[in-house]
Enzyme design. Structure first.
Site, PDB file in Angstrom:
ATOM      1  N   ASP A  40      -9.597  -0.178   4.426  1.00  0.00           N
ATOM      2  CA  ASP A  40      -8.371  -0.704   5.032  1.00  0.00           C
ATOM      3  C   ASP A  40      -8.636  -1.096   6.479  1.00  0.00           C
ATOM      4  O   ASP A  40      -9.525  -0.535   7.130  1.00  0.00           O
ATOM      5  CB  ASP A  40      -7.301   0.410   4.990  1.00  0.00           C
ATOM      6  CG  ASP A  40      -5.876  -0.098   5.000  1.00  0.00           C
ATOM      7  OD1 ASP A  40      -5.609  -1.123   5.653  1.00  0.00           O
ATOM      8  OD2 ASP A  40      -5.030   0.542   4.358  1.00  0.00           O
ATOM      9  N   HIS A  94       4.487   1.324   3.953  1.00  0.00           N
ATOM     10  CA  HIS A  94       3.068   1.049   3.642  1.00  0.00           C
ATOM     11  C   HIS A  94       2.142   1.495   4.786  1.00  0.00           C
ATOM     12  O   HIS A  94       0.928   1.541   4.592  1.00  0.00           O
ATOM     13  CB  HIS A  94       2.829  -0.428   3.268  1.00  0.00           C
ATOM     14  CG  HIS A  94       2.844  -1.401   4.405  1.00  0.00           C
ATOM     15  ND1 HIS A  94       2.264  -2.650   4.324  1.00  0.00           N
ATOM     16  CD2 HIS A  94       3.377  -1.326   5.645  1.00  0.00           C
ATOM     17  CE1 HIS A  94       2.426  -3.302   5.468  1.00  0.00           C
ATOM     18  NE2 HIS A  94       3.102  -2.525   6.275  1.00  0.00           N
ATOM     19  N   GLU A 121      -1.970  -4.992  -1.477  1.00  0.00           N
ATOM     20  CA  GLU A 121      -1.567  -5.851  -0.353  1.00  0.00           C
ATOM     21  C   GLU A 121      -1.947  -7.323  -0.489  1.00  0.00           C
ATOM     22  O   GLU A 121      -1.771  -8.096   0.456  1.00  0.00           O
ATOM     23  CB  GLU A 121      -2.113  -5.308   0.995  1.00  0.00           C
ATOM     24  CG  GLU A 121      -1.527  -3.951   1.413  1.00  0.00           C
ATOM     25  CD  GLU A 121      -0.128  -4.042   2.023  1.00  0.00           C
ATOM     26  OE1 GLU A 121       0.303  -5.138   2.403  1.00  0.00           O
ATOM     27  OE2 GLU A 121       0.539  -2.981   2.094  1.00  0.00           O
ATOM     28  N   ASP A 158      -6.617  -6.150   3.088  1.00  0.00           N
ATOM     29  CA  ASP A 158      -6.735  -6.474   4.522  1.00  0.00           C
ATOM     30  C   ASP A 158      -7.901  -5.756   5.205  1.00  0.00           C
ATOM     31  O   ASP A 158      -8.194  -5.998   6.383  1.00  0.00           O
ATOM     32  CB  ASP A 158      -5.407  -6.279   5.271  1.00  0.00           C
ATOM     33  CG  ASP A 158      -4.965  -4.825   5.429  1.00  0.00           C
ATOM     34  OD1 ASP A 158      -5.820  -3.920   5.510  1.00  0.00           O
ATOM     35  OD2 ASP A 158      -3.730  -4.594   5.486  1.00  0.00           O
ATOM     36  N   HIS A 185       0.799  -1.226   0.000  1.00  0.00           N
ATOM     37  CA  HIS A 185       0.000   0.000   0.000  1.00  0.00           C
ATOM     38  C   HIS A 185       0.833   1.279   0.000  1.00  0.00           C
ATOM     39  O   HIS A 185       0.271   2.366  -0.135  1.00  0.00           O
ATOM     40  CB  HIS A 185      -0.972  -0.007   1.180  1.00  0.00           C
ATOM     41  CG  HIS A 185      -2.302   0.589   0.857  1.00  0.00           C
ATOM     42  ND1 HIS A 185      -3.373   0.528   1.725  1.00  0.00           N
ATOM     43  CD2 HIS A 185      -2.747   1.279  -0.223  1.00  0.00           C
ATOM     44  CE1 HIS A 185      -4.414   1.146   1.168  1.00  0.00           C
ATOM     45  NE2 HIS A 185      -4.057   1.607  -0.003  1.00  0.00           N
ATOM     46  N   HIS A 236      -6.117  -0.558   8.428  1.00  0.00           N
ATOM     47  CA  HIS A 236      -5.165   0.379   9.041  1.00  0.00           C
ATOM     48  C   HIS A 236      -5.372   1.798   8.493  1.00  0.00           C
ATOM     49  O   HIS A 236      -5.812   1.966   7.352  1.00  0.00           O
ATOM     50  CB  HIS A 236      -3.725  -0.033   8.713  1.00  0.00           C
ATOM     51  CG  HIS A 236      -3.434  -1.486   8.936  1.00  0.00           C
ATOM     52  ND1 HIS A 236      -3.655  -2.438   7.979  1.00  0.00           N
ATOM     53  CD2 HIS A 236      -2.951  -2.141  10.003  1.00  0.00           C
ATOM     54  CE1 HIS A 236      -3.320  -3.635   8.446  1.00  0.00           C
ATOM     55  NE2 HIS A 236      -2.890  -3.495   9.679  1.00  0.00           N
ATOM     56  N   ASP A 240      -7.335  -1.744   0.190  1.00  0.00           N
ATOM     57  CA  ASP A 240      -6.349  -2.639   0.790  1.00  0.00           C
ATOM     58  C   ASP A 240      -7.110  -3.916   1.131  1.00  0.00           C
ATOM     59  O   ASP A 240      -8.088  -3.879   1.885  1.00  0.00           O
ATOM     60  CB  ASP A 240      -5.768  -1.979   2.056  1.00  0.00           C
ATOM     61  CG  ASP A 240      -4.640  -2.782   2.675  1.00  0.00           C
ATOM     62  OD1 ASP A 240      -4.688  -4.022   2.632  1.00  0.00           O
ATOM     63  OD2 ASP A 240      -3.715  -2.151   3.225  1.00  0.00           O
TER      64      ASP A 240
HETATM   65  N1  LIG Z   1      -0.988  -1.004   4.317  1.00  0.00           N
HETATM   66  C1  LIG Z   1      -0.780  -1.726   5.403  1.00  0.00           C
HETATM   67  N2  LIG Z   1      -1.010  -3.013   5.418  1.00  0.00           N
HETATM   68  N3  LIG Z   1      -0.355  -1.078   6.487  1.00  0.00           N
HETATM   69  C2  LIG Z   1      -0.037  -1.719   7.724  1.00  0.00           C
HETATM   70  C3  LIG Z   1       0.609  -0.775   8.686  1.00  0.00           C
HETATM   71  C4  LIG Z   1       0.909  -1.431   9.986  1.00  0.00           C
HETATM   72  C5  LIG Z   1       1.455  -0.512  11.072  1.00  0.00           C
HETATM   73  N4  LIG Z   1       0.502   0.513  11.407  1.00  0.00           N
HETATM   74  C6  LIG Z   1       2.783   0.095  10.642  1.00  0.00           C
HETATM   75  O1  LIG Z   1       2.887   1.285  10.476  1.00  0.00           O
HETATM   76  O2  LIG Z   1       3.731  -0.605  10.485  1.00  0.00           O
HETATM   77 MN   LIG Z   2      -3.187  -0.132   3.845  1.00  0.00          MN
END
Ligand SMILES: NC(=[NH2+])NCCC[C@H](N)C(=O)O
Ligand SMILES: [Mn+2]
Length: 309
Positions: free
Chosen positions: A127, A144, A278, A235, A100, A129, A233
């Site tokens: 997402d 990401h 992702e 996820d 991402h 996140h 995303d």
């Molecule tokens: N696009 C994603 N899957 N992002 C996940 C980020 C996970 C966590 N918040 C980090 O900064 O490492």
């Molecule tokens: Mn993401």
């Protein structure tokens, strides 16, 4: 109110911004799951532009709060250029990620296009996140987790400046973003999300108010002059239906909730660009996650699972 019916698939086979290897295989898994044929079956003209090229993943620790900043920049520049070129031709780019972090290249290109075309921009960020970390806030250094912050002007100048934007005049405003499905936000990141007033419809909100009400609000105040960008995303989805991602978080939208989300986006007729990010085939089960992603993308293009015309 017509959906762009000419789509270009752009593969970005890299996991340069992620915390697990394998999203680099995402573009091919989406093709194997039949993304092109699925869109064609809905009357969409699909051109597959193949894959972009970029540096390999050296798998190094963070430097000054960023992992692989130079490589992330190179990949994002390639994405930016490719997405921008499609928009200029009046085509709808679909970015096949890749992790991402590439949302930065994609959305900065969309923002540049909108600025030049005098269009309003709304970004739907689907997402688990918030991806709103900075080098000071990040627990991992993985970029990401930072693209939304970079797009809003908070990040290294290489990324913030892509497309001719700057800290003073960033690609997007937090006001243009609606985040949906969020359920994992780091401590410092949470504070920053509130400080910047990002509009987040987290899972608690969806549990209490339902997906229908959530999407009504997230899609409110769009007009015919709005470019709607969807950054999906994978996820976002509950791991029960989408295990093939690097950063699973339990408690995401079910299959039906996700379908409704996509169908309501399709109903606006305003989606003009899309990221599918992702997907990690190394962690998937017989491409189950790739298949569910393609199924949901079909809904974004107007497939209805019910008795609608
Ligand atoms: N696009 C994603 N899957 N992002 C996940 C980020 C996970 C966590 N918040 C980090 O900064 O490492
Ligand atoms: Mn993401």
């Amino acid at each position: 109110m017509t959906i762009l019916r000419s789509v270009s698939l752009i593969g970005a086979p890299t996991d340069i911004g992620a915390g697990a290897r394998g999203a680099s295989m995402g573009p091919e898994a989406l093709r194997v799951a039949g993304i092109r044929e699925a869109l064609q079956s809905h009357g969409v003209d699909v051109q597959d532009r193949g894959n972009l090229n970029g540096p390999y993943n050296p798998w190094l620790p963070p430097v000054d709060g960023y992992r692989h900043l130079a490589e992330v920049t190179a990949w994002n520049q390639a994405v930016h250029d490719a997405v921008y070129a499609e928009l200029r031709q009046g085509r709808m780019p679909i970015l096949l990620g890749g992790d991402h972090c590439l949302g930065l290249g994609s959305i900065s290109a969309v923002a540049r296009h909108c600025r030049e075309a005098g269009k309003k921009l709304r970004v739907l960020w689907l997402d688990a996140h918030a991806d709103f970390n900075t080098s000071e806030l990040t627990p991992s250094g993985n970029i990401h987790g930072m693209p939304v912050a970079c797009l809003c002007g908070f990040g290294p100048k290489e990324l913030v400046g892509m497309g001719g934007f700057s800290k003073e005049s960033p690609a997007i405003s937090p006001k243009w973003v609606r985040q949906i499905g969020i359920r994992s936000v780091d401590e410092g990141e949470k504070r920053f999300v509130h400080e910047q007033d990002l509009e987040v419809f987290d899972m608690r909100y969806i549990d209490e108010m339902g997906m229908r009400h959530t999407m009504e609000l997230a899609l409110a105040t769009l007009d015919a002059n709005t470019h709607l960008h969807v950054s999906f995303d994978v996820d976002f989805l509950d791991p029960a239906i989408a295990p093939g991602v690097g950063t699973t978080v339990p408690g995401g939208p079910t299959y039906r909730e996700a379908q409704l989300c996509m169908e309501m986006i399709a109903d606006t007729g305003l989606m003009a660009s899309l990221d599918v990010m992702e997907l990690n085939p190394a962690l998937d089960e017989k491409n189950k996650t790739g298949l569910v992603a393609v199924d949901l993308i079909e809904s974004l293009f107007g497939k209805s699972t019910l008795m609608r015309k």
